[in-house]
Design a protein around this motif. Structure first.
Motif, PDB file in Angstrom:
ATOM      1  N   ALA A  67       0.833  -1.202   0.000  1.00 28.29           N
ATOM      2  CA  ALA A  67       0.000   0.000   0.000  1.00 28.29           C
ATOM      3  C   ALA A  67       0.870   1.256   0.000  1.00 28.29           C
ATOM      4  O   ALA A  67       0.595   2.225  -0.727  1.00 28.29           O
ATOM      5  CB  ALA A  67      -0.923  -0.005   1.216  1.00 28.29           C
ATOM      6  N   PHE A  68       1.953   1.243   0.801  1.00 27.62           N
ATOM      7  CA  PHE A  68       2.884   2.379   0.784  1.00 27.62           C
ATOM      8  C   PHE A  68       3.587   2.486  -0.569  1.00 27.62           C
ATOM      9  O   PHE A  68       3.748   3.581  -1.110  1.00 27.62           O
ATOM     10  CB  PHE A  68       3.916   2.244   1.904  1.00 27.62           C
ATOM     11  CG  PHE A  68       3.355   2.462   3.277  1.00 27.62           C
ATOM     12  CD1 PHE A  68       2.641   3.604   3.582  1.00 27.62           C
ATOM     13  CD2 PHE A  68       3.541   1.519   4.273  1.00 27.62           C
ATOM     14  CE1 PHE A  68       2.124   3.811   4.856  1.00 27.62           C
ATOM     15  CE2 PHE A  68       3.027   1.714   5.550  1.00 27.62           C
ATOM     16  CZ  PHE A  68       2.312   2.867   5.834  1.00 27.62           C
ATOM     17  N   VAL A 116       1.044   4.086  -3.111  1.00 27.17           N
ATOM     18  CA  VAL A 116       0.816   5.526  -2.956  1.00 27.17           C
ATOM     19  C   VAL A 116       2.060   6.317  -3.373  1.00 27.17           C
ATOM     20  O   VAL A 116       1.966   7.319  -4.097  1.00 27.17           O
ATOM     21  CB  VAL A 116       0.433   5.863  -1.502  1.00 27.17           C
ATOM     22  CG1 VAL A 116       0.316   7.375  -1.313  1.00 27.17           C
ATOM     23  CG2 VAL A 116      -0.886   5.194  -1.133  1.00 27.17           C
ATOM     24  N   VAL A 126      -4.797   1.585   7.139  1.00 27.50           N
ATOM     25  CA  VAL A 126      -3.767   1.977   6.173  1.00 27.50           C
ATOM     26  C   VAL A 126      -4.065   1.377   4.807  1.00 27.50           C
ATOM     27  O   VAL A 126      -3.966   2.057   3.770  1.00 27.50           O
ATOM     28  CB  VAL A 126      -2.375   1.544   6.670  1.00 27.50           C
ATOM     29  CG1 VAL A 126      -1.349   1.657   5.549  1.00 27.50           C
ATOM     30  CG2 VAL A 126      -1.941   2.402   7.848  1.00 27.50           C
ATOM     31  N   SER A 169      -5.098   3.776   1.697  1.00 29.72           N
ATOM     32  CA  SER A 169      -4.184   3.794   0.553  1.00 29.72           C
ATOM     33  C   SER A 169      -4.901   3.397  -0.731  1.00 29.72           C
ATOM     34  O   SER A 169      -4.733   4.046  -1.776  1.00 29.72           O
ATOM     35  CB  SER A 169      -3.003   2.853   0.809  1.00 29.72           C
ATOM     36  OG  SER A 169      -2.270   3.242   1.939  1.00 29.72           O
ATOM     37  N   CYS A 223      -5.428   5.776  -4.022  1.00 28.27           N
ATOM     38  CA  CYS A 223      -4.897   5.322  -5.308  1.00 28.27           C
ATOM     39  C   CYS A 223      -5.969   5.297  -6.388  1.00 28.27           C
ATOM     40  O   CYS A 223      -5.783   5.838  -7.487  1.00 28.27           O
ATOM     41  CB  CYS A 223      -4.275   3.935  -5.156  1.00 28.27           C
ATOM     42  SG  CYS A 223      -2.689   3.924  -4.291  1.00 28.27           S
ATOM     43  N   ALA A 275       1.497   9.459   2.470  1.00 31.48           N
ATOM     44  CA  ALA A 275       2.059   8.145   2.818  1.00 31.48           C
ATOM     45  C   ALA A 275       2.924   8.240   4.069  1.00 31.48           C
ATOM     46  O   ALA A 275       2.930   7.335   4.907  1.00 31.48           O
ATOM     47  CB  ALA A 275       2.880   7.597   1.647  1.00 31.48           C
TER      48      ALA A 275
END
Length: 287
Positions: free
Chosen positions: A16-17, A20, A145, A149, A153, A204
């Motif tokens: 997810a990080f 983003v 999170v 995310s 996105c 993020a």
């Protein structure tokens, strides 16, 4: 099974990080044609903006989710207008060198005042605890999170691919002079695009702050993986950045279960294979 699902969850969070961050990189490269090496520093600035807001001004996590990207985005406006706008007619290598130097400057500045040990950022009370799914325990914050995310996105994908503003952005990457002839303020569009890209990196950073320690080196620790994601997905590809970021995060988590020693290298192995077979990336356009 518990170990497998736990590592897949960690991989999904990392993915997810990656998604983003790489999405912000793809937006900046697609519009400005600049390999933005300062993206990790903007991620670090977002986390520090949240930590400093809480420490010195009492601004809570939820307000920081909005304010930190705005602050970093405003800084991005200054960077684009004062520095990057002078490089658009030059070789893209100059933009890479400029942003690389900017990243070193920002990281060195925060390392000078806050060191490298890191600062703790408390988790919001509303998201403490977790849920027992039977096969594993899912912390509420990590679930948040992932949801946040994915929402950011796919909202960005919808904005760029399905709206009039997104059509202007895509047209600007193809023929900026023609777009300006139709009355669109292309320089303003470029500035706002850059601000949005660095704002996503800052967002993020805020999301990462309660999970990882807020430190001056947190950006440099993740940026190399993010660049690999962008290269694999295709430079400038919005959907490619999202899907590749999530997919590689899951693959990294899966590798930690069966062959932990290769968990860091697997992303770069895939990048090398993709570059050999399809240099433009999985979703990128051939030159």
């Amino acid at each position: 099974m518990q170990v497998l699902m736990g590592q897949l969850l960690i991989g999904l969070i990392n993915g997810a990080f990656f998604a983003v961050m790489s999405l912000g990189l793809a937006v900046i490269f697609g519009m400005l044609n600049i390999v933005h090496f300062a993206h990790g520093a903007m991620y670090m600035l977002g986390a520090f903006a949240a930590w400093m807001g809480l420490t010195y001004l009492g601004i809570n996590y939820w307000a920081s989710l909005l304010l930190a990207p705005l602050v970093v985005g405003a800084l991005g406006v200054l960077i684009e207008r004062l520095l990057l706008s002078r490089l658009y007619k030059l070789d893209p290598l100059y933009g890479l060198l400029m942003t690389f130097g900017l990243a070193l400057l920002l990281e060195g500045l925060f390392r000078r005042f806050y060191g490298v040990s890191g600062q703790n950022y408390p988790m919001p009370p509303e998201l403490s605890g977790g849920r027992n799914l039977g096969f594993m325990f899912l912390p509420n914050y990590r679930a948040w999170v992932i949801v946040a995310s994915l929402t950011v996105c796919f909202a960005t994908w919808f904005l760029i691919e399905k709206t009039r503003l997104g059509a202007y952005l895509r047209a600007g990457t193809e023929n900026a002079k023609l777009l300006q002839a139709f009355g669109v303020n292309v320089p303003l569009l470029v500035t706002l695009t850059y601000a949005y890209g660095v704002g996503m990196a800052a967002l993020a950073g805020v999301l990462a702050a309660p999970i990882y320690q807020v430190s001056s080196m947190m950006g440099s620790n993740i940026i190399i993986f993010v660049f690999a994601v962008v290269v694999i997905g295709g430079m400038g590809s919005i959907l490619g950045s999202i899907l590749t970021g999530l997919g590689l995060g899951l693959l990294q988590g899966l590798t930690k279960v069966f062959y932990p020693e290769a968990s860091q290298a697997v992303i770069f192995l895939i990048m090398a294979l993709v570059l050999l077979v399809r240099p433009a990336g999985l979703f990128g356009k051939e030159a």
